[in-house]
Each structure stands twice: as structure tokens, then as C-alpha cells.
Enzyme design. Structure first.
Site, short mmCIF file in Angstrom:
data_model
loop_
_atom_site.label_atom_id
_atom_site.label_comp_id
_atom_site.label_asym_id
_atom_site.label_seq_id
_atom_site.Cartn_x
_atom_site.Cartn_y
_atom_site.Cartn_z
N ILE A 74 0.87 -1.28 0.03
CA ILE A 74 0.24 0.02 0.19
C ILE A 74 1.10 1.06 -0.11
O ILE A 74 0.82 2.34 -0.69
CB ILE A 74 -0.99 -0.35 1.50
CG1 ILE A 74 -1.90 -1.02 1.35
CG2 ILE A 74 -1.39 1.63 0.82
CD1 ILE A 74 -2.65 -0.71 2.40
N ASN B 294 1.44 5.21 7.09
CA ASN B 294 1.31 4.09 6.55
C ASN B 294 2.26 2.50 7.10
O ASN B 294 1.05 1.52 7.01
CB ASN B 294 1.55 3.61 5.06
CG ASN B 294 1.48 2.24 4.14
OD1 ASN B 294 0.56 2.48 4.81
ND2 ASN B 294 2.71 1.61 4.07
N SER C 174 -4.34 3.25 8.59
CA SER C 174 -5.89 2.34 9.31
C SER C 174 -6.06 0.41 8.90
O SER C 174 -5.19 -0.22 8.01
CB SER C 174 -6.61 2.89 10.70
OG SER C 174 -7.53 2.02 11.78
N SER C 175 -7.35 -0.01 9.49
CA SER C 175 -7.11 -1.60 8.76
C SER C 175 -8.66 -2.04 9.12
O SER C 175 -9.00 -0.94 10.14
CB SER C 175 -6.94 -2.84 9.70
OG SER C 175 -6.59 -3.10 9.87
N TYR D 296 -3.04 -6.45 16.87
CA TYR D 296 -2.57 -5.48 15.66
C TYR D 296 -3.56 -4.71 15.77
O TYR D 296 -4.20 -3.29 14.90
CB TYR D 296 -2.51 -6.08 14.46
CG TYR D 296 -3.08 -5.87 12.93
CD1 TYR D 296 -1.16 -5.24 12.74
CD2 TYR D 296 -4.41 -6.08 12.32
CE1 TYR D 296 -2.25 -4.39 11.46
CE2 TYR D 296 -3.98 -4.84 11.20
CZ TYR D 296 -3.30 -4.67 11.03
OH TYR D 296 -2.85 -4.12 9.48
N LYS E 92 -4.01 -0.40 15.39
CA LYS E 92 -4.44 0.28 14.48
C LYS E 92 -6.15 1.10 15.09
O LYS E 92 -6.14 2.39 14.55
CB LYS E 92 -4.93 -0.47 13.65
CG LYS E 92 -4.12 -1.16 12.88
CD LYS E 92 -3.09 0.09 11.91
CE LYS E 92 -2.26 -0.29 11.11
NZ LYS E 92 -1.07 0.30 9.99
N ILE F 262 -6.21 -6.64 0.96
CA ILE F 262 -5.43 -5.85 0.38
C ILE F 262 -3.98 -6.33 -0.35
O ILE F 262 -3.70 -7.34 0.66
CB ILE F 262 -4.81 -4.44 0.41
CG1 ILE F 262 -5.75 -3.28 0.80
CG2 ILE F 262 -4.12 -4.06 -0.71
CD1 ILE F 262 -7.22 -2.99 0.05
N THR G 144 -1.21 -7.73 -0.90
CA THR G 144 0.14 -7.74 -0.62
C THR G 144 1.02 -8.68 0.47
O THR G 144 0.25 -9.15 0.79
CB THR G 144 0.03 -5.85 1.00
OG1 THR G 144 -0.81 -6.14 1.95
CG2 THR G 144 -0.68 -4.58 0.32
#
Length: 264
Positions: free
Chosen positions: A21, A107, A156-157, A170, A174, A203, A205
């Protein structure tokens, strides 16, 4: 492809921009005309590849190397950033940290915390140090450099807004970004600085590669989006580009869901 140079004359810093990202964001902001500091923590070669790609496409960028989540990380980031700005702009404005930044994109992040029964203090501390503490002090370091009317954009997430017990630490880290966004939006409005959060879903990644190792696993992730596909870095980068532009001047303190309608 968007060819509008809406960010000409702007200077941006994108953390964790060597891949995923972050890379997508750095490339998009450069395409829109910004000079971009491409931050990396460990892989210099990846960051240099991003810089080279941006320059090949007519943009401007420079690498910013500094590990996050360690003592003095924010100071190290801005020492490298200031040096890069001076080199790229051929001015001494960055010598005292003044008027050398318009857009900060927090990020960079780490994942892999596991459920609470498997949590260990070292991993928890790492999550908080990189995902929450580092952005906090990066904003602190950015403000003396940031011109009025600047932009702070926190990545964030979806995990901070849905129940993901398999990644509880995690998600907590976030979630801290979401709260920081609200507080800073109120505090910095007097300078015309907007502060917003973007919340990606799944996403494509390296971070979530383990969740799509088979066609069946990929299909299951895709099915969670209203569009029946896994997101791409560009899907998030385009949202960030809007928030970085003047078009978003009346948007602050917001969490923008960029999950492709996950779990609607």
C-alpha cells in the site's frame, strides 16, 4: 490514468513506502506532482526501486531510511527526510525543519499478533511501538515542518472496526490511530491541517499473503468484498490522493472505509 498534477509544489512523506500500500501511495502522490520521501525501515533496495520507478515516470522522489519502533525513530526519520528535501529542492529551508512538508502519510505497520491466548509481551510491544507510538511522534516531528493547510493521513485497518480475534493486538494498535485522528483533527484545525484515517480491508500485499495461498482461500477473501475481489494498493492510494488534495479541505477527523464493502 489520472494525469492532473494537483499536488505540484507539495512535499510528502510516506512511511513504509517500499512495498504494498505504501508504494502505491508514494507512486500516486508523485504522479499527482508531489515530491515524495519514500520511507523504508529495512529494505533499501525496495525503496530505491520505488524511487527509480517514480523518476522513470517523470515524478520526483527520494529515499528516507530509518527503522521504526526503536528509540529515536522519529528523529532519525526526519534527519533523513530533511537531508533529502535539501538535496532535491536545492534550498536550505529544511535545515531548521521549517516549511518543508505538506503531506504526512503514516502507513508503515507490522502484523501477526495472533489471538490473545498466544500473545507474548514482546510482540505486543512491537505492535504498539510501530503501529501507534511511531505515528504519534512522527506527527509531533512533522508539525514544525508542516505548512498551514497540510494533510495528515493515517492508514488504519478494517480490523479496528470489525472483530478479528486472530489479530487482537494488531487491531488494538490500529484502533489507536483512529482515536489519534479524532484528537489531532480538533487540535490542528486552526492551522487548516486536516487529519483523517483510511481503513483498508483485504489488499493484495505481502502482509496478508499467507491468507491467500490457495485458489479457495483467495476466493473466500474476495467473497467478503461487495465487489467479489481482493483490493489492490491502488484502490487505497486513490483514496489517499483525494485526502491529500485540496478537494478534501472540508473533510477532517474521519475514518474512510476503503475495504470494498467488506462484510456488508
Amino acid at each position: 490514468m489520472n494525469t492532473k498534477r494537483t499536488l505540484t509544489g507539495k512535499i510528502a512523506l510516506v512511511t513504509g513506502a517500499g512495498r504494498g500500500i505504501g508504494r502505491g501511495i508514494a507512486e500516486r502522490l508523485a504522479r499527482d506532482g508531489a515530491l515524495v520521501g519514500v520511507h523504508y525501515g529495512h529494505s533499501e533496495s525496495a525503496a530505491l526501486d520505488v524511487v527509480a520507478e517514480i523518476r522513470k515516470n517523470g515524478g520526483r522522489a527520494f529515499p528516507v531510511g530509518a527503522e521504526l519502533g526503536v528509540p529515536g525513530d522519529a528523529d532519525a526519520v526526519f534527519a533523513a527526510f530533511d537531508a533529502g528535501v535539501r538535496e532535491q529542492t536545492d534550498t536550505d529551508t529544511a535545515a531548521d525543519g521549517a516549511d518543508s512538508l505538506d503531506i504526512l502519510v503514516n502507513n508503515a505497520g507490522v502484523s501477526g499478533s495472533g489471538p490473545i491466548g498466544q500473545a507474548v509481551p514482546e510482540v505486543f510491544d512491537r505492535m504498539i511501538a510501530v503501529n501507534a507510538k511511531a505515528p504519534f511522534f512522527l506527527v509531533q516531528g512533522a508539525l514544525p515542518r508542516m505548512r498551514d493547510g497540510g494533510r495528515v493521513i493515517n492508514i488504519s485497518s478494517l480490523a479496528s472496526r470489525r472483530a478479528f480475534p486472530e489479530s487482537v493486538a494488531y487491531a488494538m494498535s490500529k484502533g489507536a490511530l483512529n482515536t489519534m485522528t479524532l484528537c489531532l483533527a480538533k487540535e490542528l484545525a486552526g492551522r487548516g491541517i486536516t487529519v483523517n484515517t483510511v481503513g483498508p480491508g483485504f489488499i493484495e500485499t505481502d502482509m496478508n499473503a499467507r491468507r491467500r495461498t490457495t485458489p479457495q482461500a483467495r476466493a473466500a477473501l474476495a467473497a467478503r468484498s461487495a465487489f467479489d475481489r481482493i483490493g489492490m494498493p491502488s484502490d487505497v492510494a486513490d483514496v489517499v490522493a483525494f485526502l491529500a488534495s485540496d478537494d478534501s479541505r472540508w473533510v477532517t477527523g474521519q475514518y474512510l472505509d476503503a475495504s470494498g464493502g467488506t462484510d456488508l
